[in-house]
Each structure stands twice: as structure tokens, then as C-alpha cells.
Design a protein around this motif. Structure first.
Motif, PDB file in Angstrom:
ATOM      1  N   ILE A  40       0.817  -1.223   0.000  1.00  0.00           N
ATOM      2  CA  ILE A  40       0.000   0.000   0.000  1.00  0.00           C
ATOM      3  C   ILE A  40       0.846   1.266   0.000  1.00  0.00           C
ATOM      4  N   GLY A  41       2.173   1.131   0.133  1.00  0.00           N
ATOM      5  CA  GLY A  41       3.033   2.302   0.030  1.00  0.00           C
ATOM      6  C   GLY A  41       3.148   3.091   1.326  1.00  0.00           C
ATOM      7  N   TRP A  42       3.385   4.409   1.165  1.00  0.00           N
ATOM      8  CA  TRP A  42       3.662   5.245   2.330  1.00  0.00           C
ATOM      9  C   TRP A  42       2.523   5.341   3.335  1.00  0.00           C
ATOM     10  N   PRO A  43       1.236   5.118   3.016  1.00  0.00           N
ATOM     11  CA  PRO A  43       0.206   5.191   4.060  1.00  0.00           C
ATOM     12  C   PRO A  43       0.422   4.223   5.224  1.00  0.00           C
ATOM     13  N   CYS A  44       1.196   3.180   4.991  1.00  0.00           N
ATOM     14  CA  CYS A  44       1.439   2.249   6.105  1.00  0.00           C
ATOM     15  C   CYS A  44       2.254   2.905   7.217  1.00  0.00           C
ATOM     16  N   LEU A  45       2.917   4.033   6.915  1.00  0.00           N
ATOM     17  CA  LEU A  45       3.698   4.720   7.944  1.00  0.00           C
ATOM     18  C   LEU A  45       2.811   5.222   9.081  1.00  0.00           C
ATOM     19  N   PHE A  46       1.565   5.544   8.782  1.00  0.00           N
ATOM     20  CA  PHE A  46       0.646   5.963   9.835  1.00  0.00           C
ATOM     21  C   PHE A  46       0.362   4.811  10.802  1.00  0.00           C
ATOM     22  N   GLY A  47       0.234   3.605  10.229  1.00  0.00           N
ATOM     23  CA  GLY A  47       0.075   2.449  11.110  1.00  0.00           C
ATOM     24  C   GLY A  47       1.338   2.160  11.897  1.00  0.00           C
ATOM     25  N   ALA A 134      -2.378  -1.138  19.871  1.00  0.00           N
ATOM     26  CA  ALA A 134      -1.560  -0.739  18.719  1.00  0.00           C
ATOM     27  C   ALA A 134      -1.811  -1.651  17.529  1.00  0.00           C
ATOM     28  N   SER A 135      -1.924  -2.971  17.782  1.00  0.00           N
ATOM     29  CA  SER A 135      -2.165  -3.895  16.668  1.00  0.00           C
ATOM     30  C   SER A 135      -3.534  -3.673  16.044  1.00  0.00           C
ATOM     31  N   GLY A 136      -4.521  -3.227  16.852  1.00  0.00           N
ATOM     32  CA  GLY A 136      -5.838  -2.941  16.286  1.00  0.00           C
ATOM     33  C   GLY A 136      -5.895  -1.623  15.546  1.00  0.00           C
ATOM     34  N   PRO A 139      -4.135  -1.305  11.256  1.00  0.00           N
ATOM     35  CA  PRO A 139      -4.860  -1.321   9.977  1.00  0.00           C
ATOM     36  C   PRO A 139      -5.798  -0.135   9.820  1.00  0.00           C
ATOM     37  N   VAL A 140      -6.392   0.333  10.944  1.00  0.00           N
ATOM     38  CA  VAL A 140      -7.310   1.476  10.849  1.00  0.00           C
ATOM     39  C   VAL A 140      -6.566   2.709  10.349  1.00  0.00           C
ATOM     40  N   ALA A 159      -7.036  -5.097  -0.047  1.00  0.00           N
ATOM     41  CA  ALA A 159      -7.557  -5.180   1.320  1.00  0.00           C
ATOM     42  C   ALA A 159      -7.247  -6.526   1.963  1.00  0.00           C
ATOM     43  N   PHE A 160      -7.547  -7.640   1.263  1.00  0.00           N
ATOM     44  CA  PHE A 160      -7.382  -8.952   1.878  1.00  0.00           C
ATOM     45  C   PHE A 160      -5.918  -9.320   2.137  1.00  0.00           C
ATOM     46  N   PRO A 161      -4.982  -9.107   1.178  1.00  0.00           N
ATOM     47  CA  PRO A 161      -3.569  -9.355   1.524  1.00  0.00           C
ATOM     48  C   PRO A 161      -3.078  -8.458   2.646  1.00  0.00           C
ATOM     49  N   ALA A 162      -3.554  -7.192   2.662  1.00  0.00           N
ATOM     50  CA  ALA A 162      -3.137  -6.299   3.736  1.00  0.00           C
ATOM     51  C   ALA A 162      -3.656  -6.791   5.086  1.00  0.00           C
ATOM     52  N   LEU A 163      -4.894  -7.267   5.133  1.00  0.00           N
ATOM     53  CA  LEU A 163      -5.444  -7.788   6.387  1.00  0.00           C
ATOM     54  C   LEU A 163      -4.667  -9.017   6.861  1.00  0.00           C
TER      55      LEU A 163
END
Length: 257
Positions: A40-47, A134-136, A139-140, A159-163
Motif C-alpha cells: 500500500i506504500g507510504w500510508p502504512c507509515l501511519f500504522g 496498537a495492533s488494532g 490497519p485502521v 484489502a485482503f492481503p493487507a489484512l
């Protein structure tokens, strides 16, 4: 036969067979983050930011937990010391009717230890809660940044691979509190052993020299009897005990002086 260990040595030094988890779990967490980044790229940095904040909070909690754990170990040492003295002197305590008083001391020491155990358990639960939160939130926060900030559609093939990767990351985070507990117990136990090994050796008792040296203890024409009996067990004993270790043996009895 009853063996009582030295209170300064903890029998549960460390669960050394979990050492591999100290490497595999953090490594699995890092790999999960890398794969999510490629997906998903850079948005994962927020997680990732939520995980970093949670671990920062856990550092503060761990410091407090370490202090409480040391207090709990000292309380356990005090309880073991009282129990050891009680077991060693049980015959004399029962003879003079002091066993109830000593049992009260033991129960107070035990209650103090249990109170500290409850406190350390609550801090451990707080660490687990922080990691689960934190783990919950991972993904949000990542999906929010991916859809709202980046403006990307959340497709099924994303969505499914990311989940699935989020679940892998959650499994690694779930093991971190246990690993922290293992490291804390190992650190405290090893430190206690090092403190015990660093204690100075007992100085030898100086032996008197010369003809004018006086003995430590001397008995002249002494008689001894067991309490409650009118017949002496020893009659007219005259003996001199020199300075140092003295061992008196007999049939079925022994004594150290």
C-alpha cells in the motif's frame, strides 16, 4: 530432608529455550511492515507510527515494572528468610508457644508479597493492552491514510492481503509482552546472582596464640538435664572449648559450637 536455597538466588533464572523468540518475533514484525509497505506504500507509515508510539509507552511502563519486580523479589526473599528461620527453630518455638506469633509474621510477609505480585501483574496487563491497542489501530490508521489522504480505492486485491499481513503483525505484537517479561526476569535474576557472587568471603576467625590466650568457653563440674525431667543427662562435666568450630557427637545426637 528439607533443602532451603539461599534467598538471594532465584531458581527461575530465565526460560532460556525462548531465546529464539527474541529474534524471530521482532524479525517477523519488521518483515510484515516491509511487505505492507510494498503493498500500500507510504500510508502504512501511519500504522507504523501507532506501533512506535505504543512501544514508547511500553518503555516507560517497563521501567516501572522493573522497579516493582525488584521490590517483589525482595519481599519474596524476606518471606523465605522468615520461613527458613521458622522451620529451623520449630521445636523451640513450639516449646515456648511462640509458633502462632511466627505464623503471623509469615502470613504478613506472604500478604506483602502477594500485594506486590498483583501490582506487577497489573503493569504486565497494561503492557498487553497497549500492544493489543496498537495492533488494532495499525490497519485502521493505514487504511485511513490509504483511502482518505492518498485517495486510493480500497480494492479487494489490496484489502485482503493487507489484512493477512496485519494479522501476522498482530501475532508478533501479541508475543512481545511475554518476551519483555522473560527479559525482565532474566535481567533481575542474573543481577541478583552477580550481587551474591560479588559478596566478600567470610573472614577467618583469628586463632589465639601464646600461653596467655584464654579460651572462648569453659565448663567446670556442670550437669545438664532435658526440660521437664529430673534426671541429669550429663554429670559433672568439665570441658574447655577452644576458639573456632567445635563438634560434640554422641549416640543419635550432635551439636555444633
Amino acid at each position: 530432608m528439607l533443602f532451603l536455597a539461599h534467598p538471594s538466588i532465584d531458581p527461575d533464572v530465565s526460560r532460556f529455550w525462548e531465546f529464539q523468540s527474541l529474534i524471530t518475533k521482532p524479525l517477523g514484525m519488521v518483515l510484515s511492515v516491509v511487505l505492507i509497505w510494498r503493498l500500500i506504500g507510504w500510508p502504512c507509515l501511519f500504522g507504523v507510527l501507532t506501533v512506535v508510539l505504543a512501544q514508547g509507552i511500553n518503555v516507560l511502563i517497563t521501567r516501572i515494572l522493573l522497579q516493582r519486580e525488584r521490590l517483589r523479589r525482595k519481599a519474596t526473599d524476606g518471606k523465605l528468610q522468615i520461613v527458613t528461620e521458622y522451620v529451623s527453630a520449630i521445636r523451640h518455638l513450639r516449646w515456648y508457644g511462640w509458633q502462632e506469633l511466627w505464623q503471623d509474621h509469615i502470613m504478613k510477609a506472604r500478604q506483602h508479597e502477594l500485594n506486590l505480585r498483583i501490582i506487577t501483574s497489573l503493569w504486565g496487563i497494561l503492557i498487553s493492552f497497549t500492544n493489543n491497542l496498537a495492533s488494532g489501530m495499525f490497519p485502521v490508521a493505514a487504511f485511513y491514510a490509504y483511502t482518505v489522504l492518498a485517495g486510493q480505492p480500497l480494492r479487494v486485491d489490496v484489502a485482503f492481503p493487507a489484512l493477512q499481513l496485519f494479522n501476522m503483525l498482530e501475532g508478533s505484537l501479541r508475543e512481545i509482552p511475554g518476551l519483555i517479561t522473560v527479559l525482565l526476569n532474566a535481567r533481575i535474576a542474573v543481577g541478583r546472582i552477580e550481587d551474591f557472587m560479588a559478596e566478600p568471603n567470610k573472614d577467618p576467625i583469628p586463632q589465639p596464640s601464646g600461653l596467655g590466650a584464654k579460651p572462648e568457653l569453659m565448663l567446670q563440674s556442670a550437669s545438664f538435664a532435658w526440660p521437664g525431667t529430673g534426671r541429669p543427662a550429663l554429670h559433672e562435666i568439665s570441658i574447655t572449648f577452644p576458639v573456632g568450630l567445635t563438634l560434640v557427637t554422641g549416640k543419635g545426637k550432635y551439636s555444633l559450637g
